[in-house]
Design an enzyme around this catalytic site. Sequence first.
Site, PDB file in Angstrom:
ATOM      1  N   HIS A   1     152.387  72.841   5.974  1.00 42.92           N
ATOM      2  CA  HIS A   1     151.544  72.463   4.839  1.00 42.92           C
ATOM      3  C   HIS A   1     151.748  73.459   3.698  1.00 42.92           C
ATOM      4  CE1 HIS A   1     149.394  70.043   7.863  1.00 42.92           C
ATOM      5  NE2 HIS A   1     149.004  69.321   6.843  1.00 42.92           N
TER       6      HIS A   1
ATOM      7  N   LYS B   1     146.559  76.047   2.128  1.00 55.74           N
ATOM      8  CA  LYS B   1     145.741  75.467   3.194  1.00 55.74           C
ATOM      9  C   LYS B   1     145.009  76.561   3.951  1.00 55.74           C
ATOM     10  CE  LYS B   1     145.852  72.274   7.134  1.00 55.74           C
ATOM     11  NZ  LYS B   1     144.585  71.612   6.673  1.00 55.74           N
TER      12      LYS B   1
END
Length: 244
Positions: free
Chosen positions: A138, A142
């Site tokens: 990600h 995040k």
Amino acid sequence: MKVAVAGATGRTGSESVAELRDRDHDVLALSRDPTGGQRDIGDLATVLTETDPDALIDFTVPEATVEHAAVAAETAVPLVVGTTGFDDDGLAALADAAREIPVLRASNFAKGVHALRDIVQAGVEALPEYDIELTETHHNGKRDAPSGTALTLLDDIDDARGTTLDRTHGREGEHERAPAEVGVHVRRAGNVRGEHEVLLAGNDEVVTLTHRAESRRVFAAGAVDAAEALAGRPAGEYDFPDVL
Ligand SMILES: NC(=O)C1=CN([C@@H]2O[C@H](COP(=O)(O)OP(=O)(O)OC[C@H]3O[C@@H](n4cnc5c(N)ncnc54)[C@H](O)[C@@H]3O)[C@@H](O)[C@H]2O)C=CC1
Ligand SMILES: O=C(O)C1=N[C@H](C(=O)O)C[C@H](O)C1
């Protein structure tokens, strides 16, 4: 429909607002720091009471979502939860809200991920002796790791294996691989929207199953689908497959 969005200025909440508008829904964008076009989420109970939306979509942070869920329950607003990273107390709070309102929580609203879940379970059942390694990637902003989707896939893998595998988070130094373990690897880089890979290896072959989101709009579209499907449902806890 009239749909409120908590986290409306965030990466995914903003896409949810755009998706709702593209579908000609009446959108109530909620933010802690309204900058024009949003309402202040500060007094959510007043906002929801005054506007009476058909649903609230939440892409914020766990501690905020828990508060929003309590208010949604008090004001009888169905809740779609996209936020991930809840602890047991947070999940219990969402369950409490689900006694009063329909609550649909999904770690991933991309339809392709739910296809991946089915494919992973079939692969694990077909290859019971193979080693399994999961990798998720990600963007560098995040907060939670592993991702909520990774945790969902790991639970699916356990279900398919009929046991609880030991989750080895990363590897370093000398490490013999135990038969009943699954490797879990997390990468954070750039603005990667979300990629999940399950690798099954054994018998001189490797099977790799991967989902990659190319845009956050895919999550927003699923969340709006969920909001549309949730309206009119009885109180209770729902998962995305319940409305696919
Ligand atoms: N289920 C799914 O399909 C998806 C889930 N997510 C999850 O959604 C969450 C948000 O992700 P992003 O949009 O990337 O985050 P972000 O950081 O871009 O946006 C978070 C939003 O929440 C707001 N916020 C933060 N603290 C708050 C508080 N205490 N009260 C009210 N609002 C608050 C921020 O102002 C911001 O608008 C994460 O948990 C992520 O894992 C993200 C994408 C897809
Ligand atoms: O934070 C994100 O971006 C995402 N989070 C969700 C998760 O934690 O699984 C879903 C998606 O992968 C994007």
